[in-house]
Design a protein around this motif. Structure first.
Motif, PDB file in Angstrom:
ATOM      1  N   GLY A   1      -3.673  -0.922  -9.873  1.00 36.22           N
ATOM      2  CA  GLY A   1      -4.264  -0.890  -8.539  1.00 36.22           C
ATOM      3  C   GLY A   1      -4.962   0.410  -8.218  1.00 36.22           C
ATOM      4  N   ASP A   2      -5.154   1.288  -9.205  1.00 36.22           N
ATOM      5  CA  ASP A   2      -5.712   2.602  -8.916  1.00 36.22           C
ATOM      6  C   ASP A   2      -7.132   2.544  -8.369  1.00 36.22           C
TER       7      ASP A   2
ATOM      8  N   VAL B   1      -8.887   4.091   2.167  1.00 32.55           N
ATOM      9  CA  VAL B   1      -9.299   5.442   2.544  1.00 32.55           C
ATOM     10  C   VAL B   1      -9.037   5.628   4.038  1.00 32.55           C
ATOM     11  N   LEU B   2      -8.029   6.434   4.358  1.00 36.36           N
ATOM     12  CA  LEU B   2      -7.623   6.692   5.737  1.00 36.36           C
ATOM     13  C   LEU B   2      -8.252   8.000   6.209  1.00 36.36           C
TER      14      LEU B   2
ATOM     15  N   ALA C   1     -14.813   3.097  -6.846  1.00 34.45           N
ATOM     16  CA  ALA C   1     -13.681   2.182  -6.676  1.00 34.45           C
ATOM     17  C   ALA C   1     -13.996   1.175  -5.583  1.00 34.45           C
ATOM     18  N   HIS C   2     -13.162   0.134  -5.498  1.00 38.68           N
ATOM     19  CA  HIS C   2     -13.234  -0.811  -4.380  1.00 38.68           C
ATOM     20  C   HIS C   2     -12.462  -0.181  -3.225  1.00 38.68           C
ATOM     21  N   ALA C   3     -13.184   0.430  -2.322  1.00 42.34           N
ATOM     22  CA  ALA C   3     -12.552   1.228  -1.269  1.00 42.34           C
ATOM     23  C   ALA C   3     -12.715   0.567   0.091  1.00 42.34           C
ATOM     24  N   LYS C   4     -11.592   0.358   0.751  1.00 42.30           N
ATOM     25  CA  LYS C   4     -11.607  -0.087   2.137  1.00 42.30           C
ATOM     26  C   LYS C   4     -11.509   1.152   3.011  1.00 42.30           C
TER      27      LYS C   4
ATOM     28  N   SER D   1      -1.761  -3.796  -1.744  1.00 40.09           N
ATOM     29  CA  SER D   1      -1.699  -3.166  -3.067  1.00 40.09           C
ATOM     30  C   SER D   1      -2.664  -1.997  -3.206  1.00 40.09           C
ATOM     31  N   ARG D   2      -3.379  -1.686  -2.140  1.00 39.63           N
ATOM     32  CA  ARG D   2      -4.351  -0.591  -2.210  1.00 39.63           C
ATOM     33  C   ARG D   2      -3.649   0.759  -2.204  1.00 39.63           C
TER      34      ARG D   2
END
Length: 278
Positions: A10-11, A16-17, A41-44, A63-64
């Motif tokens: 899941g890396d 991203v907070l 990466a797949h970043a939310k 899982s992020r």
């Protein structure tokens, strides 16, 4: 510190907070970090408006892997929440340091790279490192160092609430200098390290520090007495008791309390650091 852990599946699924103070302090560094992370990466991306939204997003990360963009306060907030939720052992954090220099001293001491680009690249390609944690009997956490210094001598009543806060913080950050009103007032504290008495109430204490070694599940305990003696020990648990005292845990001031026990939790949390440093 334990050995570095290999990357997990899941890396490259990131949450991203972005702390609101980071956006206000240096919006350009925040934008750069967001762009680098999104490209690799797949970043939310979550632009948290405050602590409550920050906490909700972290709880719903799935899982992020969390990447915190902010300062020491933001990092400590994330670690504290994961500890309270009992999910710290299964989590690993990254930090993109954005903030004033004095609000990032803890992060840099832990090995987080300086600069948005270097830190973002480390979040993508760095190595995960397990770190020890100090946990007190009220479930508070200490990532770096706990300190109890001597109290500053009284120079008269403060004029505002801000004066009170500033005087308290200044006395906790550094030893109080001598003043015309007399020497600094020491604390009368009983200090026990794994049940062994290091200091009793009849010997005033000018300073106490406790810091997890990072390896081996022990803490370094140092007591400085008013008579100039230094007493040191290594311990799994440290108990301090006595008349009401305040203490500084990392960047936060807590108390007053009459007794508190801190226990080392070995390899309790994970932080992504540059692979070359691990």
């Amino acid at each position: 510190m334990s050995a570095a852990e290999p990357p997990g599946d899941g890396d490259h699924q990131l949450l991203v907070l972005i702390d609101p103070l980071a956006r206000r302090y240096d919006g350009e560094s925040v934008r750069i970090a967001k762009d680098v992370l999104s490209a690799g990466a797949h970043a939310k991306i979550c632009f948290a408006d405050g602590p409550d939204e920050f906490a909700r997003a972290l709880s719903r990360r799935g899982s992020r892997r969390p990447v915190v963009v902010g300062d020491d306060h933001a990092l400590l907030r994330a670690v504290s929440q994961l500890h309270r939720e009992r999910e710290l052992a299964d989590s690993v954090l990254s930090l993109i340091p954005v903030g004033a220099a004095h609000t990032l001293e803890l992060s840099y001491a832990l090995g987080v790279p300086r600069g948005a680009v270097a830190a973002a690249r480390t979040a993508l390609d760095g190595a995960r490192r397990r770190l020890d944690l100090l946990v007190d009997d009220s479930d508070g956490v200490v990532l770096g160092e706990l300190r109890i210094p001597a109290a500053a001598p009284s120079t008269g009543p403060p004029h505002t609430v801000w004066d009170t806060c500033r005087t308290l913080v200044a006395s906790l950050v550094r030893p109080a200098p001598a003043s015309p009103s007399g020497p600094a007032r020491a604390h009368r504290l009983r200090v026990e390290a794994d049940g062994v008495l290091l200091n009793d109430l009849d010997q005033p204490v000018e300073g106490l520090s406790v810091a997890a070694q990072g390896d081996g599940g022990l803490a370094d305990v140092v007591v400085r007495t008013a008579s100039g003696e230094t007493r040191a020990a290594e311990a799994k648990a440290v108990t301090v008791s006595g008349p009401d005292f305040r203490y500084r845990a990392d960047i936060q001031v807590a108390g007053p309390v009459r007794t508190r026990t801190w226990t080392v939790h070995a390899d309790a949390w994970g932080l992504v650091l540059p692979a070359a440093d691990v």
